[in-house]
Design a protein around this motif. Sequence first.
Motif, short mmCIF file in Angstrom:
data_model
loop_
_atom_site.label_atom_id
_atom_site.label_comp_id
_atom_site.label_asym_id
_atom_site.label_seq_id
_atom_site.Cartn_x
_atom_site.Cartn_y
_atom_site.Cartn_z
N ASP A 101 0.83 -1.20 0.00
CA ASP A 101 0.00 0.00 0.00
C ASP A 101 0.87 1.26 0.00
O ASP A 101 0.47 2.30 0.51
CB ASP A 101 -0.98 0.00 1.18
N ALA A 120 -2.94 -2.47 -2.93
CA ALA A 120 -4.14 -3.09 -2.37
C ALA A 120 -4.42 -2.48 -1.00
O ALA A 120 -3.63 -1.68 -0.48
CB ALA A 120 -3.97 -4.61 -2.26
N VAL A 121 -5.54 -2.86 -0.43
CA VAL A 121 -5.95 -2.40 0.90
C VAL A 121 -5.70 -3.53 1.89
O VAL A 121 -6.26 -4.62 1.75
CB VAL A 121 -7.43 -2.00 0.91
N GLU A 123 -5.28 -4.51 6.17
CA GLU A 123 -5.52 -4.06 7.54
C GLU A 123 -5.14 -5.17 8.50
O GLU A 123 -5.39 -6.35 8.23
CB GLU A 123 -6.98 -3.66 7.74
N THR A 140 -6.14 -8.77 6.83
CA THR A 140 -7.05 -8.89 5.69
C THR A 140 -6.48 -8.15 4.48
O THR A 140 -5.76 -7.16 4.61
CB THR A 140 -8.44 -8.32 6.02
N GLU A 142 -7.72 -6.68 0.61
CA GLU A 142 -8.81 -6.36 -0.31
C GLU A 142 -8.26 -5.63 -1.54
O GLU A 142 -7.36 -4.80 -1.42
CB GLU A 142 -9.86 -5.49 0.37
N ARG A 143 -8.82 -5.96 -2.69
CA ARG A 143 -8.47 -5.24 -3.92
C ARG A 143 -9.58 -5.45 -4.94
O ARG A 143 -9.72 -6.56 -5.47
CB ARG A 143 -7.13 -5.71 -4.48
N PRO A 144 -10.38 -4.39 -5.23
CA PRO A 144 -10.39 -3.09 -4.55
C PRO A 144 -11.05 -3.23 -3.18
O PRO A 144 -11.47 -4.33 -2.80
CB PRO A 144 -11.25 -2.24 -5.48
N ARG A 145 -11.12 -2.10 -2.45
CA ARG A 145 -11.74 -2.14 -1.12
C ARG A 145 -13.15 -2.72 -1.25
O ARG A 145 -13.94 -2.32 -2.11
CB ARG A 145 -11.79 -0.74 -0.51
N GLY A 146 -13.44 -3.67 -0.38
CA GLY A 146 -14.74 -4.33 -0.41
C GLY A 146 -14.69 -5.71 -1.03
O GLY A 146 -15.60 -6.52 -0.81
N GLN A 147 -13.65 -6.00 -1.83
CA GLN A 147 -13.48 -7.34 -2.38
C GLN A 147 -12.34 -8.03 -1.63
O GLN A 147 -11.17 -7.78 -1.89
CB GLN A 147 -13.19 -7.32 -3.88
N ARG A 148 -12.69 -8.88 -0.70
CA ARG A 148 -11.72 -9.56 0.15
C ARG A 148 -11.05 -10.69 -0.61
O ARG A 148 -11.70 -11.63 -1.04
CB ARG A 148 -12.41 -10.08 1.40
#
Length: 274
Positions: A101, A120-121, A123, A140, A142-148
């Motif tokens: 990131d 990617a996101v 956390e 975790t 995600e890429r994009p945010r919301g798609q784990r």
Amino acid sequence: MDHATYNQSFSLPIGPGSAYPPPPYHYRGVEDIFISYEPDPDGVAALLPPGVEPADEVPVCIAWGRWIPFSAFGPYNEAYIMIRATFGGQTFLYQPFIFTDNEIPLVAGREIWGFAKKLAVMERHSGGSGTPFGEQMLFTVERPRGQRLMTMAIACDRLQDPAELDDLPVLSTRLIPNAEPGPPSVSQLVRLDVVAPLHTSAAGTPKLWTGRASVSMDARSAVDPWHLLAPTRIIQGWFGVFDFDLGYGKVVHDYLAGDTYDSEGRAVSAAATR
């Protein structure tokens, strides 16, 4: 800009705005969750380049979630998967996927060693007030945010003896497209050796733990197909705190020239990779 000044440039953009200086790059206090597991062999076969084979009869992967509080590139998070693989009689950790990131380690990683980095996101959470995870650390991706794409968790149940861990070099594919139609300008397998001492506690014990762990590939993304390496069986998980420096890599195979190189950089036969 004269030639002498230009020749001092190491990375784009040339001149005073270069993205990064030459190695080594220092990392301190890096916190890693890493979990070994068995994946689907067909997914492994789809991601290994020519001449690189699984090192184990049943392939083994290691999923990594990394928090970097200090580095020469600044602080950032990173996530990647390694495949235990062989090339030229040597066992490596081959890296097909990696996320970060931070843009600077992204461009340095791709350009110097061939790390297939994307943004990617990521956390990291741990148990405590206001979090629901209790004894577990959770990482975790995600890429994009919301798609784990990946979820990792570990409960640090006990200390781990560092001598029981493998110490293997990293292998990556350095591929740089041509500016004109035709074969790539660079197509190489690159080896990177990293010595990563562990931090120690006030009691003198290494900061390395093992315990109950889980990893899942949550989305079937055609853009980022991490699901090809989804686990079928978890082997073991660890958490540790490390320091290390990243230096130059070594080219072990050049696909364009057809040459394989030994540890001294001498060209040897490459018949097995053709």
